[in-house]
Design a protein around this motif. Structure first.
Motif, short mmCIF file in Angstrom:
data_model
loop_
_atom_site.label_atom_id
_atom_site.label_comp_id
_atom_site.label_asym_id
_atom_site.label_seq_id
_atom_site.Cartn_x
_atom_site.Cartn_y
_atom_site.Cartn_z
N GLY A 239 0.56 -1.21 0.21
CA GLY A 239 -0.27 0.01 -0.35
C GLY A 239 0.99 1.48 0.05
O GLY A 239 1.32 1.50 -0.59
N THR A 240 0.69 2.38 1.34
CA THR A 240 1.70 3.30 0.89
C THR A 240 2.97 3.18 1.94
O THR A 240 3.39 4.00 2.02
CB THR A 240 0.32 4.62 1.82
N ALA A 289 9.11 -10.49 5.98
CA ALA A 289 7.77 -11.04 6.33
C ALA A 289 6.73 -10.85 5.17
O ALA A 289 7.12 -9.61 4.53
CB ALA A 289 7.28 -10.18 7.58
N GLN A 290 4.88 -11.31 5.42
CA GLN A 290 4.27 -11.04 4.43
C GLN A 290 3.56 -9.55 5.39
O GLN A 290 2.47 -9.95 5.94
CB GLN A 290 2.88 -11.98 4.11
N LEU A 291 3.67 -8.54 4.31
CA LEU A 291 2.73 -7.19 4.82
C LEU A 291 1.52 -7.20 4.33
O LEU A 291 1.58 -7.00 2.54
CB LEU A 291 3.94 -5.80 4.72
N LEU A 292 0.47 -7.07 4.53
CA LEU A 292 -0.42 -7.59 4.12
C LEU A 292 -1.59 -6.67 4.87
O LEU A 292 -1.66 -6.39 5.91
CB LEU A 292 -1.02 -8.52 5.00
N MET A 299 -3.49 -3.14 8.57
CA MET A 299 -1.97 -3.86 7.99
C MET A 299 -1.61 -4.30 8.64
O MET A 299 -1.27 -4.37 10.00
CB MET A 299 -1.52 -2.87 7.22
N ALA A 300 -1.47 -5.49 8.51
CA ALA A 300 -0.45 -6.34 9.02
C ALA A 300 0.46 -7.53 9.02
O ALA A 300 1.16 -7.10 7.66
CB ALA A 300 -1.50 -8.19 9.98
N LEU A 301 1.60 -7.48 9.59
CA LEU A 301 3.17 -8.35 9.09
C LEU A 301 3.41 -9.76 10.05
O LEU A 301 3.22 -9.99 11.14
CB LEU A 301 4.22 -7.33 9.93
#
Length: 416
Positions: A239-240, A289-292, A299-301
């Protein structure tokens, strides 16, 4: 359904082993010669996929490539006198790390309005350089609709290209036009830089990207020397947000300014070296990591459990969550078999922004399909592979039969 981000994870192949083939990958080198556990590795990867589905996210997968690679063994004339590393290369299950499968530019970024995928040539490492023709074949099936996708050949092998592991995208939303950031390297101490600047520029041209919305940044040689063999070991974007270590780029402030010029909405979450050293960042894979973005908009890491086990890293994560930053959750997952070979949650996935209805449904995961894959892995993947097993004819038969069983179960025999 419209455009959304789909994470395509690599299913860990039945030949998963620890041969220590990846120069500059400290985890891979430190576990060289250890016994591996392909069944556990594949089930851990599948559990991560199911976990992300449980968060409400779209999930896909890519299949293991054919191993051992008999064509490579023949071309190298591998026999009993050859170095074991050559034999091990033909057995490598490294295609599990689909962040290196390709570079992906979503339709909103490209001149022709299609999603473009260029397989990475991975030319700096023999065990990986063999992958791209089979990877391209698989991508061409999964993304066969030419109204929506363009699948290219890899760039020439003299220009090392490592795919999405050195590529980031910033956007207001996944379906909006974005700014694509390509990170290239130069020599980092004793370790080679794997991403060539001209490879990145060639991919950008192939994909028809707008030069005003395309950024090229140099990775910090000190990070490469410390074991950050790909950019995604020290930085990740979603995202941003750019989530990065303080020492990720050769000119850290210059990188921020260059990216901000192309993407004024940039939010930087920087982890200072005084809080988390490069050594701890690389050992824990905090940034791999997956930044989602969750369906809620939060937003979750998604981090490896090794982050929870590292006191400095976890203290920083807890401090971040106590603040009011854009990352609101940190979720540990168990991918220890992959981590021992040098790949965290981000290594295991390729991000593709697309309408799921345009993707071959055989490559999209559902709970029913996950149960099917789990059953095949449970009864056909080897439980353990010792270094001395590599090349054993009985293991060859087991590995080949296991992959064929999975292809048959998923009705993807054309990949045989």
């Amino acid at each position: 359904m419209g455009l959304s981000e789909i994470n395509f994870d690599g299913i860990v192949g039945p030949s998963h082993n620890y041969a220590g083939l990846s120069l500059g990958n400290l985890a891979s080198a430190s576990h060289k010669g250890d016994p591996s556990y392909p069944r556990a590795a594949a089930l851990q990867g599948l559990a991560k996929m199911r976990h992300n589905m449980g968060l409400g996210l779209a999930q896909g997968f890519l299949l293991p490539l054919p191993r051992p690679n008999g064509d490579l063994l023949a071309r190298l004339a591998v026999d009993d006198t050859a170095e074991r590393a050559l034999l091990a290369a033909a057995w490598s299950a490294s295609s599990m790390w689909t962040a290196n499968a390709a570079t992906v530019s979503p339709a909103p970024d490209t001149a022709d309005g299609r999603c473009h995928l260029t397989p990475a040539n991975l030319s700096t490492m023999l065990h990986r350089a063999q992958e791209w023709p089979d990877t391209r074949r698989q991508l061409a099936i999964a993304f066969a609709d030419k109204r929506h996708f363009a699948v290219h050949d890899a760039v020439p092998g003299s220009l090392g290209d490592e795919g999405a592991a050195n590529h980031m995208r910033l956007c207001e939303s996944h379906d909006a036009p974005g700014v694509e950031v390509f990170v290239y390297g130069r020599q980092g101490g004793e370790f080679p830089a794997r991403q060539h600047e001209q490879a990145s520029r060639a991919v950008a041209r192939l994909h028809g990207l707008d030069p005003m919305r395309t950024v090229f940044i140099e990775q910090n040689p000190a990070a490469i020397a410390a074991g950050a063999f790909h950019n995604d070991v020290v930085a990740v974007a979603n995202g941003t947000v750019l989530f990065t270590h303080e020492l990720a780029f050769a000119d850290q402030q210059g990188a921020y300014e260059t990216i901000s010029k192309a993407f004024p909405g940039l939010e930087v979450v920087e982890v200072p070296a005084s809080a988390v050293s490069l050594e701890d960042a690389i050992r824990s894979y905090l940034f791999n990591a997956q930044l989602l973005t969750l369906p809620s908009g939060e937003m979750a890491l998604v981090v490896p459990e090794e982050c929870h086990d590292n006191a400095a890293v976890w203290a920083w994560c807890e401090g971040m969550l106590a603040g009011n930053g854009p990352i609101r959750q940190v979720i540990p997952v168990d991918v220890r078999q992959s981590m021992a070979n040098g790949g965290g949650p981000a290594c295991l996935r390729l991000r593709v922004v697309a309408d799921p209805a345009t993707v071959d449904p055989r490559f999209l995961l559902s709970e029913g399909k996950a149960e099917l894959i789990e059953r095949v892995i449970a009864w056909s993947w080897p439980e353990q592979i010792d270094p001395s097993d590599i090349g054993n004819p009985a293991l060859v038969r087991t590995v080949v039969a296991a992959r064929n069983a999975l292809l048959a179960a998923l009705e993807l025999q054309e990949l045989g």
